[in-house]
Motif scaffolding. Structure first.
Motif, PDB file in Angstrom:
ATOM      1  N   LEU A 130       0.776  -1.019  -0.035  1.00  0.00           N
ATOM      2  CA  LEU A 130      -0.061  -0.118   0.011  1.00  0.00           C
ATOM      3  C   LEU A 130       0.851   1.249  -0.059  1.00  0.00           C
ATOM      4  O   LEU A 130       0.409   2.266  -0.712  1.00  0.00           O
ATOM      5  CB  LEU A 130      -0.865  -0.022   1.303  1.00  0.00           C
ATOM      6  N   ARG A 131       2.037   1.218   0.777  1.00  0.00           N
ATOM      7  CA  ARG A 131       2.809   2.506   0.782  1.00  0.00           C
ATOM      8  C   ARG A 131       4.120   2.366   0.283  1.00  0.00           C
ATOM      9  O   ARG A 131       4.843   3.390   0.138  1.00  0.00           O
ATOM     10  CB  ARG A 131       3.003   2.811   2.333  1.00  0.00           C
ATOM     11  N   GLY A 132       4.727   1.311  -0.015  1.00  0.00           N
ATOM     12  CA  GLY A 132       5.909   1.192  -0.623  1.00  0.00           C
ATOM     13  C   GLY A 132       7.130   1.020   0.299  1.00  0.00           C
ATOM     14  O   GLY A 132       6.873   1.241   1.410  1.00  0.00           O
ATOM     15  N   GLU A 133       8.244   0.340  -0.455  1.00  0.00           N
ATOM     16  CA  GLU A 133       9.315  -0.036   0.508  1.00  0.00           C
ATOM     17  C   GLU A 133       9.960   1.331   1.219  1.00  0.00           C
ATOM     18  O   GLU A 133      10.153   0.991   2.511  1.00  0.00           O
ATOM     19  CB  GLU A 133      10.418  -0.771  -0.313  1.00  0.00           C
ATOM     20  N   ALA A 134       9.912   2.339   0.528  1.00  0.00           N
ATOM     21  CA  ALA A 134      10.688   3.594   1.099  1.00  0.00           C
ATOM     22  C   ALA A 134       9.976   4.067   2.415  1.00  0.00           C
ATOM     23  O   ALA A 134      10.613   4.295   3.504  1.00  0.00           O
ATOM     24  CB  ALA A 134      10.785   4.689   0.217  1.00  0.00           C
ATOM     25  N   TYR A 135       8.716   3.867   2.140  1.00  0.00           N
ATOM     26  CA  TYR A 135       7.817   4.266   3.505  1.00  0.00           C
ATOM     27  C   TYR A 135       8.338   3.174   4.648  1.00  0.00           C
ATOM     28  O   TYR A 135       8.211   3.662   5.868  1.00  0.00           O
ATOM     29  CB  TYR A 135       6.431   4.179   3.237  1.00  0.00           C
ATOM     30  N   PHE A 136       8.186   2.140   4.431  1.00  0.00           N
ATOM     31  CA  PHE A 136       8.603   0.958   5.173  1.00  0.00           C
ATOM     32  C   PHE A 136       9.956   1.300   5.981  1.00  0.00           C
ATOM     33  O   PHE A 136      10.211   1.128   7.115  1.00  0.00           O
ATOM     34  CB  PHE A 136       8.303  -0.422   4.707  1.00  0.00           C
ATOM     35  N   ARG A 137      10.983   1.541   5.203  1.00  0.00           N
ATOM     36  CA  ARG A 137      12.310   1.892   5.720  1.00  0.00           C
ATOM     37  C   ARG A 137      12.112   3.385   6.300  1.00  0.00           C
ATOM     38  O   ARG A 137      13.342   3.218   7.458  1.00  0.00           O
ATOM     39  CB  ARG A 137      13.316   2.114   4.356  1.00  0.00           C
TER      40      ARG A 137
END
Ligand code: S3P
Length: 168
Positions: free
Chosen positions: A50-57
């Motif tokens: 939903l938000r992408g890897e960069a957001y998770f990082r």
């Protein structure tokens, strides 16, 4: 600070070792993936989707910053990709003793092959993906580790014994 931080590739056993180790050393156990899921009330796979890897990082970095503020000492297991960000490496060093649980491609593949929870390994050839990512990540894990423990073909009990001997 004297937290014990476990780093290593997906499936190397950070969480399984971490929870058991926390009983042995009488510290509370924290898993950054679980803390993130709790904080945003979503599964990791949904956060990626939903938000992408960069957001998770960014969420990972926020978790480390929170731990720096925490006065209690913990055993901390961090997601396999967390040390790839330079800022996170500095935070990990600040947090305490970093232990790299080193596993080879076969060990990792055998542990993750039936598990669909890891978005980065949902590829047509997960074994090849593991090989490529591990080649890129291994030097980073080694560069931040105070100690490296090879986990291939070892029981949890033995791994914990080795960590306890190192962290005395
Ligand atoms: C990741 C590892 C996962 C989780 C996310 C991304 C990675 O944690 O943080 O799926 O980039 O290696 P585990 O190492 O606990 O599987």
């Amino acid at each position: 600070m004297s937290n014990i931080i476990l780093v290593g590739f997906m499936g190397c056993g950070k969480s399984s070792v971490g929870i058991r180790l926390s009983y042995s050393v009488k510290k509370t156990f924290i898993d950054t993936d679980k803390s993130i899921e709790k904080a945003v009330k979503r599964k990791i796979s949904d956060i990626f989707a939903l938000r992408g890897e960069a957001y998770f990082r960014d969420l990972e970095t926020n978790q480390l910053k929170k731990l720096i503020e925490d006065k209690e000492e913990h055993v901390i297991s961090v997601g396999g990709g967390l040390p790839m960000r330079e800022e996170n490496r500095a935070l990990l060093k600040e947090l305490g003793t970093v232990i790299y649980l080193k596993a080879n491609v076969d060990t990792i593949y055998n542990r993750i092959k039936k598990n669909k929870k890891r978005p980065l390994l949902q590829t047509p050839n997960p074994k090849e993906t593991i090989k490529e990512l591990l080649e890129e990540r291994e030097p980073i894990y080694e560069s931040i580790a105070n100690y490296t423990i090879c986990v291939d073909k070892k029981r949890f009990r033995q791994i914990i014994r080795e960590i306890c001997a190192l962290c005395k």
